[in-house]
Design an enzyme around this catalytic site. Sequence first.
Site, short mmCIF file in Angstrom:
data_model
loop_
_atom_site.label_atom_id
_atom_site.label_comp_id
_atom_site.label_asym_id
_atom_site.label_seq_id
_atom_site.Cartn_x
_atom_site.Cartn_y
_atom_site.Cartn_z
N ASN A 61 0.87 -1.18 0.00
CA ASN A 61 0.00 0.00 0.00
C ASN A 61 0.91 1.23 0.00
OD1 ASN A 61 -1.80 2.03 0.53
ND2 ASN A 61 -2.49 1.24 2.51
N LYS B 138 0.08 4.26 -0.23
CA LYS B 138 -0.57 5.42 0.41
C LYS B 138 -0.35 6.69 -0.42
CE LYS B 138 -0.35 3.02 4.74
NZ LYS B 138 -0.24 3.04 6.20
N HIS C 170 -9.71 0.85 4.88
CA HIS C 170 -8.45 1.05 5.60
C HIS C 170 -8.70 1.99 6.78
CE1 HIS C 170 -4.36 2.21 6.56
NE2 HIS C 170 -3.96 1.14 5.89
N GLU D 296 -7.07 4.35 7.87
CA GLU D 296 -6.79 5.75 7.56
C GLU D 296 -7.93 6.39 6.77
OE1 GLU D 296 -2.93 5.24 5.80
OE2 GLU D 296 -2.08 4.74 7.74
N GLU E 186 -5.40 -5.45 10.57
CA GLU E 186 -4.45 -4.36 10.77
C GLU E 186 -4.74 -3.63 12.07
OE1 GLU E 186 -2.42 -3.20 6.87
OE2 GLU E 186 -4.08 -1.82 7.20
N GLY F 138 2.21 1.97 10.79
CA GLY F 138 3.15 3.10 10.64
C GLY F 138 3.86 3.50 11.92
N SER G 89 3.31 -2.31 10.27
CA SER G 89 4.76 -2.27 10.51
C SER G 89 5.49 -3.55 10.10
CB SER G 89 5.06 -1.94 11.99
OG SER G 89 4.60 -0.64 12.30
P1 PGA Z 1 2.67 0.08 7.63
O1 PGA Z 1 1.20 0.28 7.00
O2 PGA Z 1 3.25 -1.17 7.06
O3 PGA Z 1 3.41 1.33 7.23
O4 PGA Z 1 2.49 0.00 9.11
C1 PGA Z 1 0.37 -0.83 6.79
C2 PGA Z 1 -0.95 -0.39 6.21
O5 PGA Z 1 -1.43 0.69 6.58
O6 PGA Z 1 -1.54 -1.07 5.37
#
Ligand code: PGA
Length: 264
Positions: free
Chosen positions: A10, A12, A96, A98, A181, A187, A227
């Site tokens: 992803n 983003k 997601h 976010e 997740e 993140g 992460s």
């Molecule tokens: P990350 O994000 O690997 O940077 O923690 C994962 C995600 O949001 O899908």
Amino acid sequence: MARRRLVAGNWKMHLTVPEGLSLVESILPAVEKRTDIDVVVCPSFPLLCHVYMALKKSPLKLGAQDVFWEEKGAFTGQVSAAMLCDAGCTYCIVGHSERRGRFDSCSYPKEVLHYFSESDATVNLKLRRLLYSNLKPILCVGETFEEREKGMTEKVIKKQLSRGLKGIDAIELLDMAIAYEPVWAIGTGNVCDGNEAARVCSLIRSFLSKILSREASESIRVLYGGSVTGSNCQEFFSQKEIDGALVGGASLNAEEFSRIIRAA
Ligand code: PGA
């Protein structure tokens, strides 16, 4: 039942067109050696067509990060499933955290946070549109740190799944993936313990078996995300309950993402 592993990156709101193309070129050698798994990259909308041109002759697949549920119309700023298909997508992330406005730490005031207003109801509408358009959804679920502390992990995930999948025919869901997740792990570098991630992924599958047909609940892939890096991915891939990974930050680095692909 043996499920084909899935590793999705992803991107983003990162990377320009030249940066995206160079990243694809650098990960292709690793992807081409792993025809036994599915590897997907999910760039932002303006990059999709460009990235598709670079990967269309390879086994690497293209996904989007979101979709709007209506077929077409006066919906300024939205992107339809037909547009995603046209751009070469075969996958799409939906729900997601976010997009749900569920950030681990966020300094935005409430009025601004409201912008990220994805809900289980909009997830349900988007899932229906994706399935109708033959796009494979990667549905994200997961609890915040506060919810985990209060012992609500299971309850939150069951609610996201039951409302998100409400009324959808199990037969349509065979190609779907669910990404567990935990919001607190996204993140942050606070990666979830491998055994704990496996426990929640197994909970997800047993819940699916209660609300869907046996065939659907056994064929849906359950991924871990939050992460994941080249150094810790083995902790997840060694768990039989985990069918792959949704990778954010580490998918932007060709060496890291290639390590994850090799380990899957
Ligand atoms: P990350 O994000 O690997 O940077 O923690 C994962 C995600 O949001 O899908």
